[in-house]
Design an enzyme around this catalytic site. Structure first.
Site, PDB file in Angstrom:
ATOM      1  N   GLY A  27      52.617  20.591  52.901  1.00  5.26           N
ATOM      2  CA  GLY A  27      51.939  21.823  53.317  1.00  5.26           C
ATOM      3  C   GLY A  27      51.807  22.776  52.156  1.00  5.26           C
ATOM      4  N   GLY A  29      50.348  25.982  52.433  1.00  3.23           N
ATOM      5  CA  GLY A  29      50.046  27.348  52.861  1.00  3.23           C
ATOM      6  C   GLY A  29      50.986  28.301  52.158  1.00  3.23           C
ATOM      7  N   PHE A 131      52.417  49.657  61.749  1.00  5.18           N
ATOM      8  CA  PHE A 131      52.058  48.469  62.505  1.00  5.18           C
ATOM      9  C   PHE A 131      52.876  48.439  63.786  1.00  5.18           C
ATOM     10  CE2 PHE A 131      49.987  44.390  62.682  1.00  5.18           C
ATOM     11  CZ  PHE A 131      48.952  44.539  61.779  1.00  5.18           C
ATOM     12  N   GLN A 251      52.878  33.160  71.034  1.00  7.80           N
ATOM     13  CA  GLN A 251      52.348  34.516  71.143  1.00  7.80           C
ATOM     14  C   GLN A 251      50.849  34.487  71.413  1.00  7.80           C
ATOM     15  OE1 GLN A 251      52.170  37.374  67.615  1.00  7.80           O
ATOM     16  NE2 GLN A 251      53.603  38.380  68.995  1.00  7.80           N
ATOM     17  N   HIS A 253      47.734  36.881  71.406  1.00 12.10           N
ATOM     18  CA  HIS A 253      47.293  38.184  70.912  1.00 12.10           C
ATOM     19  C   HIS A 253      46.222  38.694  71.872  1.00 12.10           C
ATOM     20  CE1 HIS A 253      45.742  41.270  68.301  1.00 12.10           C
ATOM     21  NE2 HIS A 253      46.670  41.022  67.397  1.00 12.10           N
ATOM     22  N   LEU A 263      40.361  36.630  65.753  1.00 12.86           N
ATOM     23  CA  LEU A 263      41.223  37.778  65.991  1.00 12.86           C
ATOM     24  C   LEU A 263      40.560  39.109  65.646  1.00 12.86           C
ATOM     25  CD1 LEU A 263      44.239  37.998  66.823  1.00 12.86           C
ATOM     26  CD2 LEU A 263      44.652  38.618  64.459  1.00 12.86           C
ATOM     27  N   GLU A 266      45.170  44.365  65.896  1.00 13.05           N
ATOM     28  CA  GLU A 266      45.802  45.376  66.714  1.00 13.05           C
ATOM     29  C   GLU A 266      45.414  46.779  66.251  1.00 13.05           C
ATOM     30  OE1 GLU A 266      50.015  44.363  68.328  1.00 13.05           O
ATOM     31  OE2 GLU A 266      50.262  45.535  66.523  1.00 13.05           O
ATOM     32  N   ARG A 297      52.037  43.644  72.809  1.00 16.60           N
ATOM     33  CA  ARG A 297      51.077  42.541  72.889  1.00 16.60           C
ATOM     34  C   ARG A 297      51.212  41.712  74.156  1.00 16.60           C
ATOM     35  NH1 ARG A 297      50.952  39.834  66.799  1.00 16.60           N
ATOM     36  NH2 ARG A 297      49.949  41.619  65.811  1.00 16.60           N
ATOM     37  N   HIS A 364      48.032  32.645  69.317  1.00 14.04           N
ATOM     38  CA  HIS A 364      48.088  33.199  67.970  1.00 14.04           C
ATOM     39  C   HIS A 364      49.196  32.616  67.116  1.00 14.04           C
ATOM     40  CE1 HIS A 364      47.306  36.090  64.890  1.00 14.04           C
ATOM     41  NE2 HIS A 364      48.442  36.720  65.039  1.00 14.04           N
ATOM     42  N   GLU A 394      55.568  28.878  59.621  1.00 12.78           N
ATOM     43  CA  GLU A 394      55.343  28.875  61.060  1.00 12.78           C
ATOM     44  C   GLU A 394      55.857  27.611  61.737  1.00 12.78           C
ATOM     45  OE1 GLU A 394      51.488  30.350  62.193  1.00 12.78           O
ATOM     46  OE2 GLU A 394      51.714  29.647  64.264  1.00 12.78           O
ATOM     47  N   ARG A 405      57.050  37.561  68.083  1.00 13.39           N
ATOM     48  CA  ARG A 405      57.060  37.984  66.693  1.00 13.39           C
ATOM     49  C   ARG A 405      56.380  39.342  66.549  1.00 13.39           C
ATOM     50  NH1 ARG A 405      53.166  37.902  62.637  1.00 13.39           N
ATOM     51  NH2 ARG A 405      51.669  36.777  63.925  1.00 13.39           N
ATOM     52  N   SER A 410      55.398  37.621  59.924  1.00 17.86           N
ATOM     53  CA  SER A 410      55.247  36.206  59.612  1.00 17.86           C
ATOM     54  C   SER A 410      54.914  35.997  58.140  1.00 17.86           C
ATOM     55  CB  SER A 410      54.158  35.589  60.485  1.00 17.86           C
ATOM     56  OG  SER A 410      53.916  34.283  60.053  1.00 17.86           O
ATOM     57  N   LEU A 411      54.048  36.858  57.609  1.00 18.82           N
ATOM     58  CA  LEU A 411      53.776  36.761  56.172  1.00 18.82           C
ATOM     59  C   LEU A 411      55.080  36.970  55.405  1.00 18.82           C
ATOM     60  CD1 LEU A 411      50.338  38.596  55.878  1.00 18.82           C
ATOM     61  CD2 LEU A 411      50.821  36.157  55.815  1.00 18.82           C
TER      62      LEU A 411
HETATM   63  C1  LIG Z   1      44.134  35.273  62.413  1.00 18.54           C
HETATM   64  C2  LIG Z   1      45.565  35.428  62.037  1.00 18.54           C
HETATM   65  C3  LIG Z   1      46.024  36.661  61.565  1.00 18.54           C
HETATM   66  C4  LIG Z   1      47.355  36.826  61.211  1.00 18.54           C
HETATM   67  N1  LIG Z   1      47.759  38.040  60.726  1.00 18.54           N
HETATM   68  C5  LIG Z   1      49.050  38.189  60.317  1.00 18.54           C
HETATM   69  C6  LIG Z   1      49.481  39.420  59.737  1.00 18.54           C
HETATM   70  O1  LIG Z   1      48.718  40.363  59.594  1.00 18.54           O
HETATM   71  N2  LIG Z   1      50.754  39.530  59.332  1.00 18.54           N
HETATM   72  C7  LIG Z   1      51.642  38.488  59.469  1.00 18.54           C
HETATM   73  O2  LIG Z   1      52.773  38.647  59.078  1.00 18.54           O
HETATM   74  N3  LIG Z   1      51.252  37.316  60.006  1.00 18.54           N
HETATM   75  C8  LIG Z   1      49.987  37.133  60.435  1.00 18.54           C
HETATM   76  N4  LIG Z   1      49.583  35.929  60.974  1.00 18.54           N
HETATM   77  C9  LIG Z   1      50.526  34.808  61.013  1.00 18.54           C
HETATM   78  C10 LIG Z   1      50.670  34.135  59.657  1.00 18.54           C
HETATM   79  O3  LIG Z   1      49.465  34.267  58.940  1.00 18.54           O
HETATM   80  C11 LIG Z   1      50.969  32.656  59.733  1.00 18.54           C
HETATM   81  O4  LIG Z   1      51.980  32.444  60.638  1.00 18.54           O
HETATM   82  C12 LIG Z   1      51.430  32.116  58.389  1.00 18.54           C
HETATM   83  O5  LIG Z   1      50.444  32.369  57.452  1.00 18.54           O
HETATM   84  C13 LIG Z   1      51.741  30.648  58.425  1.00 18.54           C
HETATM   85  O6  LIG Z   1      51.932  30.171  57.086  1.00 18.54           O
HETATM   86  P1  LIG Z   1      52.411  28.709  56.787  1.00 18.54           P
HETATM   87  O7  LIG Z   1      52.569  28.594  55.328  1.00 18.54           O
HETATM   88  O8  LIG Z   1      53.582  28.406  57.614  1.00 18.54           O
HETATM   89  O9  LIG Z   1      51.252  27.765  57.305  1.00 18.54           O
HETATM   90  P2  LIG Z   1      49.715  27.614  56.887  1.00 18.54           P
HETATM   91  O10 LIG Z   1      49.258  28.670  56.006  1.00 18.54           O
HETATM   92  O11 LIG Z   1      48.989  27.392  58.152  1.00 18.54           O
HETATM   93  O12 LIG Z   1      49.687  26.297  56.031  1.00 18.54           O
HETATM   94  C14 LIG Z   1      49.904  25.026  56.565  1.00 18.54           C
HETATM   95  C15 LIG Z   1      49.766  24.029  55.455  1.00 18.54           C
HETATM   96  O13 LIG Z   1      50.237  22.782  55.872  1.00 18.54           O
HETATM   97  C16 LIG Z   1      49.324  21.794  55.523  1.00 18.54           C
HETATM   98  N5  LIG Z   1      49.485  20.692  56.473  1.00 18.54           N
HETATM   99  C17 LIG Z   1      49.489  20.742  57.815  1.00 18.54           C
HETATM  100  N6  LIG Z   1      49.649  19.528  58.313  1.00 18.54           N
HETATM  101  C18 LIG Z   1      49.766  18.692  57.281  1.00 18.54           C
HETATM  102  C19 LIG Z   1      49.961  17.290  57.162  1.00 18.54           C
HETATM  103  N7  LIG Z   1      50.047  16.505  58.204  1.00 18.54           N
HETATM  104  N8  LIG Z   1      50.018  16.760  55.924  1.00 18.54           N
HETATM  105  C20 LIG Z   1      49.894  17.532  54.845  1.00 18.54           C
HETATM  106  N9  LIG Z   1      49.727  18.840  54.905  1.00 18.54           N
HETATM  107  C21 LIG Z   1      49.671  19.413  56.114  1.00 18.54           C
HETATM  108  C22 LIG Z   1      48.008  22.458  55.538  1.00 18.54           C
HETATM  109  O14 LIG Z   1      47.113  21.812  54.682  1.00 18.54           O
HETATM  110  C23 LIG Z   1      48.348  23.819  55.013  1.00 18.54           C
HETATM  111  O15 LIG Z   1      48.288  23.800  53.614  1.00 18.54           O
HETATM  112  C24 LIG Z   1      48.256  35.757  61.348  1.00 18.54           C
HETATM  113  C25 LIG Z   1      47.815  34.530  61.831  1.00 18.54           C
HETATM  114  C26 LIG Z   1      46.480  34.357  62.185  1.00 18.54           C
HETATM  115  C27 LIG Z   1      46.041  33.047  62.725  1.00 18.54           C
END
Ligand SMILES: Cc1cc2nc3c(=O)[nH]c(=O)nc-3n(C[C@H](O)[C@H](O)[C@H](O)COP(=O)(O)OP(=O)(O)OC[C@H]3O[C@@H](n4cnc5c(N)ncnc54)[C@H](O)[C@@H]3O)c2cc1C
Ligand code: HEM
Ligand code: SF4
Ligand code: F3S
Ligand code: FES
Lengths: 598, 252, 147, 140
Positions: A27, A29, A131, A251, A253, A263, A266, A297, A364, A394, A405, A410-411
């Site tokens: 992953g 992200g 927030f 959650q 939203h 989205l 808020e 929420r 969400h 996540e 949450r 989450s960020l």
């Molecule tokens: C619209 C929206 C707005 C948000 N706003 C906020 C905010 O304002 N503040 C806040 O704190 N949080 C917010 N959140 C929540 C937060 O953005 C996410 O929970 C967080 O970014 C998740 O990050 P992550 O690194 O865990 O996953 P992600 O960023 O989703 O990354 C997942 C990664 O895993 C990889 N992956 C998945 N499956 C596989 C696999 N089988 N093999 C290889 N790679 C894989 C993908 O390629 C990707 O690179 C928001 C969420 C959304 C949807």
């Protein structure tokens, strides 16, 4: 220009490519890349991602990232801890929340020092804004705690982390789908991935594996999550017989664009937008007479669904309510809420300046996931660590979010625990040995792909997926009852049966996204089943889990985390045959559960 | 690429679907020598996006149709493609903004090696991105545990170019890039700009030097295709001009 | 943070030649502005004044080049336009050919042609003999009348 | 340590065939003005080569020069001269537009307007030139 990257392969056997790294991160992200930035300089690291890193859904986050920097007003990480715990309806592990709030400050500063262009105060410091749920002195008044970069905080985090990975020369395997975790002797031995471009199978032997695969909002129809958030990582771990924690807590939203789920922050209601039903009534007055539209929420989402259920929804199918921003004026919309204004215009053809915007709750964020301790180490039961296996972001459940949450946490989570995962993995691999791979580590994945590829079944992936998502929206979304959950349990069982008969049309090897969608559906079905099963078992309402038949929080019986295990015949249709539930106590240090009032 | 028309569709439009013909440029590397065009008729609503059409085709008619997508609302940069001859994001292009009395042409972006259907090899694109050192390089250490100070005005100078989602719509719309693909391309320059003009960065000179190259900014012929293609509304050509001037000045 | 060496240490100095691209770019603009005046003046005098193109003949040219003003005007125009044009053509060659022999040959040809014509043109303008002996008088500029 | 390793590994140097083509890119004023600028630039360049050579005939003999320049005065060449002047006028005006766009942020934002101004100026120039020139060519 740049020399083409050639990744070292140790060998190729029967068409399976073998690689060896100290640490493999699944992953790319926010959580995955934050871990990589710690891991790559200290150990031989590979990052496997099914998407190009900058395509990850972290980039969608808008609002901000919480940290008690106190740049604009008095604040402290203790207050942040309290807000997090209260926001999570006391199901939060308080020691973890404390770490989150305390390390938040460094996490934000790290990002700034890496180059993140935060908005600035007139003195040139990182600016902060209010927030939902973030307060001063244990709920006295809202506090400016969210550090932000315009309304693109997530985008900036993702870009900044990627930039630093480029700087460090992190090795990425982009568009490689991890499909299996190889365990041997209770320890991870490696990861098996499918290379999308070629259809080849790769085995990554590793001393330590970090999962950072994000959420699984796609089990629902209406969601703010990307098409690619299918919970693969959580599903892989689940299939290994490791537990999943608090899966019932998802959650919703309140304000997603109706029908689309995109989205609307808020912040809109923060600026004074009002929710109305078909007859133009400000219905939140009836449910929450004092704080009305700014109720938490979970409560707002529930009221919206009730309005629609009782026939007061707007639109041709009476299936949404309206977010009325017209009285805010063009000025406020264009300057403070430019993004949602653009989304509404682009996607619904509705101009918020003159018309109310159709909205409905949107799935969400997954509070639950792979259980870890505070060092991001994955647990195989309530306390036993799986050595060398980590999870962050996540997909993990530390649990810092409890049952609900707080926005901007989450960020923060992905940065704090992503960093911890990276650091701890580096430390672990200094002394650990490679766990030997079994004879044919790719056997399972090869079988999975071959079965899918060669299946002459009659079911279509899109049909099954749509049915799952529709039914989850109807029965396991904001409102849940034993009846609705029982119904959807049956539906999922049926879908799991039909899934065995699913066929893909694309028979090629290269970029076979048809095949991938089929495999992803398998994960979705597994996870939906766990979500529903866990939800049925929690006969109370708490945070994101709202049981109409048990509308009250029940601390006496349910002040504990759900732990779900895969046991028995994974393919049996009755969930009870292969899911075993257990409980895990909540860590309470300083704050005793109280009624949640705002 | 903000939406052209803002008039809300009449309610009846919004609920009656109509048939739209899509002509998609297909290429399956396993069987095709050359790309070929294929027609699909799809039932669409006015508010649907081109991405929805592609999904409908993939899910209901031909599972082998291949394209990239993720976020579905214009922030991940996966689905840049050529729609009716112009680069756009499929998830940000609404049916109602296209002329549906005629078929809609969909094909892969130009100038990058075609892999399959709408998928191209993005590696050359990211290679030139990496080439411009797209990361902060500060020579001074900030106060421990503190942020580097930057004024609101200093932050504003490079705000526009921080919006880039690396979708490649710009680079693959550039006539100079099509000719031989050696040109760095607008996206790389945009990302260099983002750091060249960041007051916290100390290596602007190095990047200016890299772009003051045979394949650098001087190859831009100000055709503005990039600016028009950018789904984030970045003034790409302006950013390129600013870099050119910085090179002439010898500093940002 | 950086235990491993940053992969993008600044490029080796050898890769940094004098940069002709930048100067080429600037030259195109500077010469362009000057050429506007020179070419429009040239066109106006040759095509618009009097009988226009019909009036151009040896005598007309001779009349013009009798004055150093027009000599310098035309020589300047020659130099600027040829260099501008060949540099523009070089851009096209860069765009439409791949680096290799063909490209080198084309660029070489451009250089040779431009250099040759510049020398030729300059010589013509400055060594021009408005009243060559043995030429019919009616073809020559009016001031050639009495030898 | 591999030099740069932030990319997707691609299967070892399979020389990928570049497949250009597809529909014509539908660029706007910016792109079409560039196409015209390029075409006119090349046309002028080749004319210039010829023009230098024919002018050089003044060094050979008045007769030679007049013979060649006489062909410039035929009606067909007269039309050719219209095309040439049209090309030069466009290239010149658009060249100035490009220079403005390069150095002036306002012009970068309003390049389309500037393009139409270029066209307007071009039309005016041609209206001034063409009748007069054609009268010269076709009279006598
Ligand atoms: C619209 C929206 C707005 C948000 N706003 C906020 C905010 O304002 N503040 C806040 O704190 N949080 C917010 N959140 C929540 C937060 O953005 C996410 O929970 C967080 O970014 C998740 O990050 P992550 O690194 O865990 O996953 P992600 O960023 O989703 O990354 C997942 C990664 O895993 C990889 N992956 C998945 N499956 C596989 C696999 N089988 N093999 C290889 N790679 C894989 C993908 O390629 C990707 O690179 C928001 C969420 C959304 C949807
Ligand atoms: C009349 C005044 C002229 C002006 C103002 C002018 C201006 C310019 C400018 C600014 C450019 C650079 C374009 C860019 O970088 O995108 C250019 C390119 C060019 N010019 Fe001129 N020019 C003039 C006359 C000429 C003449 C007389 C010739 C022929 C000899 C010529 C041939 C070219 C060519 C071939 C190019 C390259 C085109 C390309 O790269 O697309 N120009 N001109
Ligand atoms: S500059 Fe715009 S078009 Fe180019 S890659 Fe970035 S976002 Fe895409
Ligand atoms: S399209 Fe290309 S030519 Fe310049 S203005 Fe944009 S980079
Ligand atoms: S799918 Fe993310 S930008 Fe279109």
């Amino acid at each position: 220009m740049t020399a083409e990257t050639t990744h070292a392969e140790t060998k190729v056997v029967d068409g399976v490519h073998y690689h060896q790294y100290d640490i493999v991160i699944v992953g790319a992200g926010g959580a995955g890349m934050r871990a990589a930035i710690e891991a790559a300089p200290g150990a031989k690291t590979a990052v496997i991602s099914k998407l190009y890193p900058t395509r990850s859904h972290t980039g969608a986050a808008q609002g901000g990232m919480a940290a008690a920097l106190a740049n604009v007003e008095e604040d402290s990480w203790e207050w942040h801890t309290f807000d997090t715990i209260k926001g999570g309806d006391y199901l939060v592990d308080q020691d973890a929340a404390e770490i989150l709030a305390k390390e938040a400050i460094d996490a934000v500063i790290d990002l700034e020092n890496m180059g993140l262009p935060f908005n600035r105060t007139p003195e040139g410091k990182i600016d902060q804004r209010r927030f939902g749920g973030h307060t001063r002195d244990h709920g006295k008044a809202p506090v400016r705690r969210a550090c932000y970069a315009a309304d693109r905080t997530g985008h900036m985090i993702l870009q900044t982390l990627f930039q630093n990975c480029v700087k460090l020369g992190v090795e990425f395997y982009n568009e490689y789908y991890a499909l299996d975790l190889v365990m041997n002797d209770g320890k991870p031995a490696g990861v098996v991935a499918y290379e999308l471009a070629t259809g080849e199978i790769h085995v990554f032997q590793a001393k330590a594996v970090i999962f950072a695969t994000g959420g699984f909002g796609k089990i629902f129809k209406t969601t703010s999550n990307a098409h690619t958030l299918t919970g693969d990582g959580v599903g892989i771990v689940w299939r290994k017989g490791l537990p999943l924690e608090d899966m019932e807590f998802f959650q919703f939203h309140p304000t997603g664009l109706a029908g689309l789920g995109i989205l609307l922050t808020e912040g809109a209601r923060g600026e004074g937008a009002i929710l109305r039903n078909a007859s133009g009534e400000r219905f939140m007055e009836r449910y929450a007479p004092t704080i009305k539209d700014l109720a938490p929420r979970d409560i707002v989402a529930r009221c919206m669904v009730q309005e629609v259920a009782e026939g007061r929804g707007a639109g041709p199918h009476k299936d949404y309510v309206l977010l009325d921003c017209t009285h805010l004026g063009a000025e406020v919309l264009e300057t403070k809420l430019p993004d949602i204004t653009e989304f509404a215009r682009t996607y619904l053809g509705v101009d918020p300046v003159v018309e109310p915007v159709p909205v409905m709750p949107t799935a969400h964020y997954a509070m639950g996931g792979i259980p870890t301790n505070n060092d991001a180490e994955v647990l195989s039961d309530n306390q036993t660590v799986v050595p060398g296996l980590y999870a962050a972001g996540e997909c993990a459940c530390v649990s810092v979010h409890g049952s609900n949450r707080l926005g901007t946490n989450s960020l923060l989570d992905i940065n704090v625990f992503g960093k911890r995962a990276g650091n701890n993995a580096v430390e672990y691999v200094q002394t650990a040995e490679f766990t030997p791979l079994p004879d044919d580590p790719a056997a399972f994945v090869r079988g999975l792909i071959a079965d899918m590829h060669d299946s002459d079944g009659t079911e279509r992936v899109a049909v099954l997926r749509k049915e799952l998502q529709d039914e989850m929206d109807k029965n396991a979304q904001v409102f849940r009852t034993d009846e609705s959950l029982e119904h959807v349990t049956g539906v999922i069982a049926g879908l799991r049966e039909r899934y065995k008969n699913v066929a893909v049309q694309d028979k090629g090897k290269r970029f076979n996204t048809d095949l991938l969608e089929a495999i992803e559906l398998g994960f979705l079905l597994d996870l939906a089943e766990v979500v529903v099963y866990s939800a049925r078992n929690r006969k109370e309402s708490r945070g994101g889990h709202m049981r109409d038949d048990f509308p009250k929080r029940d601390d006496e019986n349910y002040m504990k985390h759900t732990m779900a295990y895969l046991s028995g015949d994974a393919h049996s249709s009755d969930a009870a045959d292969h899911i075993r539930l257990d409980w895990k106590p909540v860590v309470i240090t300083r704050y005793q559960p109280m009624e949640r009032k705002y | 690429m903000s939406t052209a028309t803002l008039d809300a569709p009449a309610d009846s439009d919004a609920i009656t679907p109509f048939t739209v013909t899509f002509i998609i440029r297909r290429f399956d590397p396993d069987v095709d020598e050359e790309p070929r065009w294929q027609d699909f008729d799809v039932e669409m609503f006015a508010t649907d996006r081109v991405l929805d059409a592609l999904h409908k085709i993939k899910w209901e008619q031909d599972g082998s149709l291949t394209f990239r997508r993720s976020c579905a609302h214009g922030i991940c940069g996966s689905d840049a493609m050529r729609i009716n001859g112009r680069n756009r994001l499929a998830c940000k292009t609404l049916i109602k903004d296209l002329d549906i009395s005629k078929p809609i042409y969909v094909e892969a972006i130009k100038g990058l090696p075609l892999e399959k259907d709408l998928i191209v090899d993005m590696e050359p694109f990211f290679a030139s991105y990496r080439e411009v050192q797209p990361f902060l390089q500060a020579k001074t250490e900030p106060e421990p545990g503190k942020e580097r100070v930057q004024s609101v005005a200093q932050r504003a100078i490079f705000d526009d170019t921080t919006k880039c989602i690396l979708c490649a719509a710009c680079t693959s719309s550039c006539p100079v890039f099509w000719t031989d693909g050696q040109y760095f391309g607008p996206a790389a320059i945009v990302n260099a700009h983002r750091f060249i003009f960041d007051s916290r960065d100390d290596e602007a000179k190095v990047r200016l030097d890299i772009l003051n190259d045979k394949e650098g900014v001087w190859r831009c012929r100000t055709t503005f295709n990039c600016t028009e293609a950018c789904p984030r509304g970045i003034e790409v050509t302006k950013a390129i001009s600013e870099v050119k001037q910085a090179i002439m000045r010898g500093k940002p | 943070m950086s235990v491993i060496e940053a992969p993008r240490t600044p490029r080796p100095a050898t890769a940094r030649r004098t940069n002709w691209e930048k100067w080429g770019w600037i030259y195109m603009r500077v010469s362009g502005v000057v050429l506007v005046v020179l070419i429009f003046g040239h066109l106006f005098v040759n095509l618009m004044v009097g009988d226009g193109v019909k009036a151009i003949d040896f005598g007309f040219v001779g009349g013009k080049w009798a004055s150093p003003f027009w000599q310098w005007w035309d020589v300047l125009m020659l130099w600027l336009a040829l260099i501008h044009g060949s540099n523009g053509m070089r851009t096209l060659v860069n765009d439409y050919t791949k680096p290799g022999t063909a490209q080198k040959v084309l660029k070489g040809a451009l250089f040779v042609v431009a250099a040759a014509l510049i020398i030729l043109g300059t010589l013509v303008v400055f060594t021009f003999e408005p009243c060559p002996a043995n030429a019919p008088l009616e073809l020559l500029p009016s001031f050639c009348s009495a030898n | 340590m591999p030099a740069t390793t932030a990319g997707t590994p691609t299967s070892p140097q399979t020389a990928k065939k570049q497949k250009p083509g597809g529909t014509l890119y539908r660029g706007n004023e910016g792109m079409w003005s560039w196409v015209l600028h390029r075409i006119t630039g090349v046309a002028i360049f080749f004319f210039l080569l010829v023009h230098i050579l024919d002018t050089a005939l003044v060094r050979v003999s008045p007769e030679a020069y007049n013979a060649v320049i006489g062909t410039y005065q035929t009606p067909i060449m007269g039309l050719g001269e219209v095309a040439l002047v049209g090309a030069i006028a466009f290239h010149a005006f658009n060249g100035l537009r490009i220079i403005l766009v390069d150095f002036w942020a306002w012009a970068t934002r309003h390049q389309k307007l500037l393009f139409w101004i270029v066209i307007a100026l071009w039309v005016v120039t041609m209206l001034g030139f063409v009748p007069r020139h054609l009268i010269n060519v076709f009279s006598h």
